[in-house]
Each structure stands twice: as C-alpha cells, then as structure tokens.
Design a protein around this motif. Structure first.
Motif, PDB file in Angstrom:
ATOM      1  N   LEU A   8       0.785  -1.106  -0.090  1.00  0.00           N
ATOM      2  CA  LEU A   8       0.277   0.395   0.081  1.00  0.00           C
ATOM      3  C   LEU A   8       1.246   1.372  -0.178  1.00  0.00           C
ATOM      4  O   LEU A   8       0.522   2.186  -0.701  1.00  0.00           O
ATOM      5  CB  LEU A   8      -1.158  -0.095   1.084  1.00  0.00           C
ATOM      6  N   GLY A   9       1.775   1.369   0.921  1.00  0.00           N
ATOM      7  CA  GLY A   9       2.719   2.067   0.833  1.00  0.00           C
ATOM      8  C   GLY A   9       3.617   2.769  -0.766  1.00  0.00           C
ATOM      9  O   GLY A   9       3.785   3.817  -1.001  1.00  0.00           O
ATOM     10  N   LEU A  10       3.556   1.314  -1.482  1.00  0.00           N
ATOM     11  CA  LEU A  10       3.976   1.781  -2.998  1.00  0.00           C
ATOM     12  C   LEU A  10       3.334   2.451  -3.577  1.00  0.00           C
ATOM     13  O   LEU A  10       4.288   3.206  -4.718  1.00  0.00           O
ATOM     14  CB  LEU A  10       5.094   0.035  -3.680  1.00  0.00           C
ATOM     15  N   ILE A  11       2.193   2.001  -3.402  1.00  0.00           N
ATOM     16  CA  ILE A  11       1.006   2.792  -4.705  1.00  0.00           C
ATOM     17  C   ILE A  11       0.657   4.241  -4.073  1.00  0.00           C
ATOM     18  O   ILE A  11       1.082   4.826  -5.005  1.00  0.00           O
ATOM     19  CB  ILE A  11      -0.357   1.913  -4.248  1.00  0.00           C
ATOM     20  N   HIS A  12       1.094   4.426  -2.531  1.00  0.00           N
ATOM     21  CA  HIS A  12       0.931   5.537  -2.299  1.00  0.00           C
ATOM     22  C   HIS A  12       2.750   6.558  -2.622  1.00  0.00           C
ATOM     23  O   HIS A  12       1.770   7.463  -3.234  1.00  0.00           O
ATOM     24  CB  HIS A  12       0.539   6.037  -0.737  1.00  0.00           C
ATOM     25  N   VAL A  13       3.443   5.871  -2.887  1.00  0.00           N
ATOM     26  CA  VAL A  13       4.582   6.314  -3.316  1.00  0.00           C
ATOM     27  C   VAL A  13       4.347   6.927  -4.685  1.00  0.00           C
ATOM     28  O   VAL A  13       5.457   7.858  -5.202  1.00  0.00           O
ATOM     29  CB  VAL A  13       6.235   5.493  -2.601  1.00  0.00           C
ATOM     30  N   ALA A  14       3.997   5.827  -5.322  1.00  0.00           N
ATOM     31  CA  ALA A  14       3.878   6.123  -6.728  1.00  0.00           C
ATOM     32  C   ALA A  14       3.442   6.844  -6.567  1.00  0.00           C
ATOM     33  O   ALA A  14       3.727   7.857  -8.195  1.00  0.00           O
ATOM     34  CB  ALA A  14       3.057   4.979  -7.465  1.00  0.00           C
ATOM     35  N   VAL A  15       2.030   7.283  -6.647  1.00  0.00           N
ATOM     36  CA  VAL A  15       1.218   7.878  -7.411  1.00  0.00           C
ATOM     37  C   VAL A  15       1.353  10.067  -6.357  1.00  0.00           C
ATOM     38  O   VAL A  15       1.600  11.184  -6.665  1.00  0.00           O
ATOM     39  CB  VAL A  15      -0.157   8.311  -6.557  1.00  0.00           C
ATOM     40  N   ALA A  16       2.022   9.611  -5.119  1.00  0.00           N
ATOM     41  CA  ALA A  16       3.015  11.299  -4.352  1.00  0.00           C
ATOM     42  C   ALA A  16       4.087  11.975  -4.956  1.00  0.00           C
ATOM     43  O   ALA A  16       4.689  12.839  -5.159  1.00  0.00           O
ATOM     44  CB  ALA A  16       3.048  10.832  -3.066  1.00  0.00           C
ATOM     45  N   ILE A  17       4.892  10.789  -5.717  1.00  0.00           N
ATOM     46  CA  ILE A  17       5.993  11.283  -6.438  1.00  0.00           C
ATOM     47  C   ILE A  17       5.704  11.718  -7.378  1.00  0.00           C
ATOM     48  O   ILE A  17       6.997  12.660  -8.240  1.00  0.00           O
ATOM     49  CB  ILE A  17       7.051   9.848  -6.014  1.00  0.00           C
ATOM     50  N   THR A  18       4.382  11.898  -8.665  1.00  0.00           N
ATOM     51  CA  THR A  18       4.238  12.708  -9.243  1.00  0.00           C
ATOM     52  C   THR A  18       3.817  14.181  -9.031  1.00  0.00           C
ATOM     53  O   THR A  18       4.342  14.644  -9.743  1.00  0.00           O
ATOM     54  CB  THR A  18       3.298  11.857 -10.036  1.00  0.00           C
ATOM     55  N   TRP A 147       2.458   6.532   4.982  1.00  0.00           N
ATOM     56  CA  TRP A 147       3.112   7.931   5.496  1.00  0.00           C
ATOM     57  C   TRP A 147       4.568   7.750   4.753  1.00  0.00           C
ATOM     58  O   TRP A 147       5.108   9.251   4.524  1.00  0.00           O
ATOM     59  CB  TRP A 147       2.424   8.968   5.847  1.00  0.00           C
ATOM     60  N   PHE A 148       5.178   7.642   6.213  1.00  0.00           N
ATOM     61  CA  PHE A 148       6.690   7.231   6.034  1.00  0.00           C
ATOM     62  C   PHE A 148       7.547   6.643   4.898  1.00  0.00           C
ATOM     63  O   PHE A 148       7.931   7.869   4.566  1.00  0.00           O
ATOM     64  CB  PHE A 148       6.649   6.263   7.300  1.00  0.00           C
ATOM     65  N   MET A 149       6.219   5.901   3.859  1.00  0.00           N
ATOM     66  CA  MET A 149       7.363   5.261   2.832  1.00  0.00           C
ATOM     67  C   MET A 149       7.186   7.223   1.677  1.00  0.00           C
ATOM     68  O   MET A 149       8.335   7.438   0.773  1.00  0.00           O
ATOM     69  CB  MET A 149       6.837   4.295   2.310  1.00  0.00           C
ATOM     70  N   MET A 150       5.824   6.722   2.172  1.00  0.00           N
ATOM     71  CA  MET A 150       6.070   8.640   0.835  1.00  0.00           C
ATOM     72  C   MET A 150       6.979  10.055   1.505  1.00  0.00           C
ATOM     73  O   MET A 150       7.432  10.474   0.443  1.00  0.00           O
ATOM     74  CB  MET A 150       4.759   8.954   0.948  1.00  0.00           C
ATOM     75  N   ILE A 151       7.280   9.655   2.408  1.00  0.00           N
ATOM     76  CA  ILE A 151       7.719  11.026   2.524  1.00  0.00           C
ATOM     77  C   ILE A 151       9.381  10.670   2.759  1.00  0.00           C
ATOM     78  O   ILE A 151      10.109  11.938   2.364  1.00  0.00           O
ATOM     79  CB  ILE A 151       7.511  11.553   4.469  1.00  0.00           C
ATOM     80  N   VAL A 152       9.216   9.386   2.497  1.00  0.00           N
ATOM     81  CA  VAL A 152      11.256   9.121   2.504  1.00  0.00           C
ATOM     82  C   VAL A 152      10.959   8.832   0.616  1.00  0.00           C
ATOM     83  O   VAL A 152      11.924  10.036   0.384  1.00  0.00           O
ATOM     84  CB  VAL A 152      11.259   7.689   2.884  1.00  0.00           C
ATOM     85  N   SER A 153      10.325   8.840   0.839  1.00  0.00           N
ATOM     86  CA  SER A 153      10.081   8.883  -1.219  1.00  0.00           C
ATOM     87  C   SER A 153      10.296  10.421  -1.817  1.00  0.00           C
ATOM     88  O   SER A 153      11.017  10.654  -2.751  1.00  0.00           O
ATOM     89  CB  SER A 153       9.158   7.908  -2.009  1.00  0.00           C
ATOM     90  N   LEU A 274       9.042  13.310   8.432  1.00  0.00           N
ATOM     91  CA  LEU A 274       9.392  12.330   7.973  1.00  0.00           C
ATOM     92  C   LEU A 274       9.831  12.160   9.962  1.00  0.00           C
ATOM     93  O   LEU A 274       8.874  10.916  10.982  1.00  0.00           O
ATOM     94  CB  LEU A 274      10.762  11.901   7.489  1.00  0.00           C
ATOM     95  N   ILE A 275      10.172  12.503  10.387  1.00  0.00           N
ATOM     96  CA  ILE A 275      11.100  12.763  11.817  1.00  0.00           C
ATOM     97  C   ILE A 275       9.078  12.929  13.025  1.00  0.00           C
ATOM     98  O   ILE A 275       8.842  11.666  13.899  1.00  0.00           O
ATOM     99  CB  ILE A 275      11.478  13.680  12.416  1.00  0.00           C
ATOM    100  N   ALA A 276       8.826  13.759  12.323  1.00  0.00           N
ATOM    101  CA  ALA A 276       7.350  13.524  13.267  1.00  0.00           C
ATOM    102  C   ALA A 276       6.236  12.573  12.877  1.00  0.00           C
ATOM    103  O   ALA A 276       5.498  11.972  13.773  1.00  0.00           O
ATOM    104  CB  ALA A 276       6.668  14.588  12.699  1.00  0.00           C
ATOM    105  N   ILE A 277       6.378  11.546  11.488  1.00  0.00           N
ATOM    106  CA  ILE A 277       5.131  10.403  11.888  1.00  0.00           C
ATOM    107  C   ILE A 277       5.874   9.258  12.184  1.00  0.00           C
ATOM    108  O   ILE A 277       5.225   9.013  13.172  1.00  0.00           O
ATOM    109  CB  ILE A 277       5.891  10.489  10.017  1.00  0.00           C
ATOM    110  N   ILE A 278       7.435   9.386  12.449  1.00  0.00           N
ATOM    111  CA  ILE A 278       8.056   8.626  13.342  1.00  0.00           C
ATOM    112  C   ILE A 278       7.340   8.756  14.945  1.00  0.00           C
ATOM    113  O   ILE A 278       6.590   7.851  15.515  1.00  0.00           O
ATOM    114  CB  ILE A 278       9.499   8.009  13.333  1.00  0.00           C
TER     115      ILE A 278
END
Length: 434
Positions: A8-18, A147-153, A274-278
């Motif tokens: 699910l994170g990968l999908i969120h990342v894919a859309v977010a990085i566009t 959201w962790f994965m999204m922000i890293v991406s 990212l820090i805040a999400i953690i």
C-alpha cells in the motif's frame, strides 16, 4: 499484514512522487525562469483538483462494481497511468506556454487534466483499500507506514531532482521528469501485485448500495460531525498544502536561491515530516489522536509565522527554522488526521466516505494554491514588491490553521457513527434529496 502495508505504501509513493517535480521544481521554473504569472501556474498545478467531486462517485461506484473480481485495483492502475503521463509531459507544456500561450493553455488542460483524473481515481481507491485491509485497529499503523514511505520517497525524489537539474537546462528538466514518471509506474505495479483479494459477486451487492451524487453529498452534509470534519479538513489542508506552489519561488525571491537549492527545500521539509511521522507512530495508542492532531496543527501554524518573519528579516536561517516547524507540524497532523479520517467511515460505505474526505482534500489543494497565486500576484501588483505577496499568503494560511485548530474540538467519532449507522438515516437523506 506487514507486507500488504508495504505494498500500500508503494502505491501511495508512486502517486505522491508524481507531485514532487511539479510542486518543487516546475513551479519555480515557470514563475522565476519563464516569468509566468503565479496565478496561471497555481491554476494549472491545481487543475487536477477540479475533478475532486468525482472521488465520492468513484468511491461509491467501486464499492459496487468490481472489475474481474477486483474492487479497487483496476481504478488504482488506471489512475496511476494517467498520473505518469501527466508528469512526463508537463515540462513540455511549460515551455510551450512561453512560446505559444494559446496552444500552451490547451496542452496544459490536457496534461494536467490527465494527471488530475488519475490522482482522483487512484487516491480514493487506494485509501479505501487501505481502510478495508487494515481493519479499525490497524489503521493508525497503516497510515504511519504509508506516509513514512511517502515522505522518504519525497525526500529522495527531491534530492534526485536537485542533482538532475544541476545545472538547470530544459533538457535536464525533461529528463528528470521522465525518470520520476518511469519510477512511479514501476513502484505502483509492484505495490499492486497480489495485494487485493478477489471479491465475490454476492458480497458486492450486500456490501454497498447505489446512490446518486446528490444523495451521497447529502449523506455527508446532513451528518453534523461529518460536515464539521469536511470543513476542518478543507481549512487545514488548504493551509498546509497550499504553500506547495509558492515556498520554492519564495526562497528564490527572498534569498536568491538557485533551482537546485530551492528544490532541496522539499527534502529538508520532508525530513522533518518523516521525524514527526515516526513520533506519531510511537504515540499511537498512548496519546489520543485529537491531541497529536492539535500539536501538528499548532506546529504548522508556528511554521508559517516564522517563515513570514524570515521574509521580513531577510534571514535564511529563520526561514529554515520555519520550514522545520512546518515539516514537524505537517507530519504530526498528517498521521493523526488521516487516522481520524479512517475512523469517520461505516462498513459498506467506506468508499463513499473516503471519497468525500478525498473531495475535501482536493478542494483544499485547489483553493489553497489558486487563492495563494491570486493573492500573491494581486498584492505584488498593488505594492510593487514581489516579496510582500508571499508574506500576505503565508499570513492567511496561518489564520486558516488557527480556525481549523478551533474546529477540531467539535469532531466526535462516536456521535458521527451513532447517526451514520442509524437504519433510517440514508433513507431520510434519500427522500430529502429527491
């Protein structure tokens, strides 16, 4: 469930990085290097959100109409492909606007329109799928992972962009956008593989009921808590996300930053998100979502005030302090408010409610970006100073966050569900809307 959360994170990342190339690089190039109107840039970048009302319809429709036994996957895939096409052609649209304004506008409508339709198709579908796969107890963890994965991406994408566009040339810009688009497609496909279980036909009809758009809107607006949450999300996200178009051009205008330097602002902001999400993930179950959400809201509010002061003082160090506060506030607010958003759904109508919250999200981006661009241009014209336009916008966004913080106390999940789950509620709404 851990593997599914990663997918699910990968999908969120894919859309977010566009989003990253458009909101952290192309916006600055269009406003500073190409000298296009900030209002025009904001309108084009926000054009996707004009399609936001269809999220309610998409969410409800996908509840009832699986494709080949899959309720969400086909809609996510279609949306992702449109997002990738949109981001890849957007730099060419920017240069065309400078060379042939009329043709550039038409091309912009097509390119950003494709991205917008894709965003709405995919976002409501993968958020609905995340809610369904996680269950009520696991939603907070799913949100944190996604959201962790999204922000890293976002951080990595921003760093990659700053390298690829240094030195800045149109060719380097287009190459960078193509790399991001291809990466988004690959990550999205990996996320979709074997993620969603097939849905039985008989369970689809039992799970959801068909509504007209008017009836779906009434279901949301006639529930007092849902109505307050809709407005709350609108104000909160319009402020936090509305700065996407202007923060990098502000850095260039106020402090003389290069394209590479302003692009790196996104990676700095993302690091503190990212820090805040953690932190928010650690606090899950220990501190109420309302307290974490309010801490995020007030942190972002402080960030805008400090950024505003940095412009007045012409201090880059104060500006970076403001970006830090904005990032920390955004991270806390994101996890807590999205977890709260998932709580404000009822079984069988997950897509409907997630779609409604998606509409609020998209409308807030539209309003925040477009109004920000208009106010920036108007104040600049009246004052004769470009910097003053940015400062007024940041002040307005701080005020919007203040109002949102006051509204948070009125959001009661138990009261929402009590009314939303009444057997006669939807019937009454249906009769009222006819």
């Amino acid at each position: 469930m851990f593997i599914k959360r990663i997918q699910l994170g990968l999908i969120h990342v894919a859309v977010a990085i566009t989003l990253v190339p458009i909101n952290s690089t192309l916006n600055r190039v269009m406003i500073k290097e190409l000298a296009l109107s900030a209002t025009l840039v904001a309108v084009l970048a926000s054009l996707p959100y004009l399609f936001s009302p269809i999220q309610v319809a998409i969410g409800s429709y996908s509840d009832r109409h699986p494709v080949l036994g899959f309720r969400r996957t086909p809609y996510i895939l279609a949306g992702l492909i449109l997002c990738v096409i949109g981001v890849m052609v957007s730099p060419q649209v920017a240069f065309l606007l400078k060379q042939n304004f009329g043709l550039g506008i038409l091309a912009g409508l097509v390119a950003f329109g494709a991205w917008g339709m894709g965003y709405n198709l995919s976002a409501v579908s993968y958020l609905s799928l995340a809610s369904e796969l996680s269950g009520e107890e696991g939603r907070g963890k799913t949100v944190a992972v996604m959201w962790f994965m999204m922000i890293v991406s976002i951080i990595l994408t921003a760093i990659g962009l700053s390298v690829m566009v240094n030195p800045y040339t149109p060719q380097n810009l287009m190459h960078a956008f193509n790399v991001v688009g291809a990466s988004a497609l690959i990550l999205g496909l990996l996320g979709l593989l074997w993620l969603e279980p097939r849905t039985k036909a008989d369970s689809v009809q039992a799970a959801a009921e068909a509504y007209t758009f008017k009836q779906m809107t009434s279901v949301i607006m006639r529930n007092p808590v849902a109505r307050v949450f809709f407005i709350y999300l609108f104000l909160l996200l319009a402020a936090i996300l509305g700065q996407d178009i202007l923060l990098e051009p502000f850095g260039a205008q106020a402090f003389g930053m290069t394209v590479s330097q302003t692009t790196s602002i996104t990676s700095m902001w993302g690091t503190f998100v990212l820090i805040a999400i953690i932190i928010a993930g650690i606090l899950e179950g220990r501190v109420s979502k309302r307290i974490v959400a309010q801490a995020g809201n007030l942190g972002a509010l402080a960030g805008f005030i400090v950024i505003l002061v940095s412009g007045i003082m012409a201090s880059k160090s104060v500006f970076y302090t403001g970006v830090t506060l904005l990032g920390l506030g955004t991270g806390l607010a994101t996890v807590a408010n999205l977890s709260l958003m998932f709580d404000l759904t009822v079984p069988g109508e997950v897509g409907l409610y997630i779609g409604a919250w998606g509409v609020s999200n998209a409308m807030s981006r539209l309003a925040g970006s477009v109004l920000g661009g208009i106010v920036r241009d108007a104040v600049t014209q009246l004052s004769g100073q470009a910097l003053s336009g940015y400062l007024v916008v940041f002040g307005i966004e701080a005020f919007m966050l203040f109002i949102a913080a006051l509204m948070l106390a009125r959001i009661d999940v138990a009261a929402f569900r009590k009314q939303a789950e009444e057997p006669s509620f939807v019937e009454k709404v249906s009769m009222a809307s006819e």
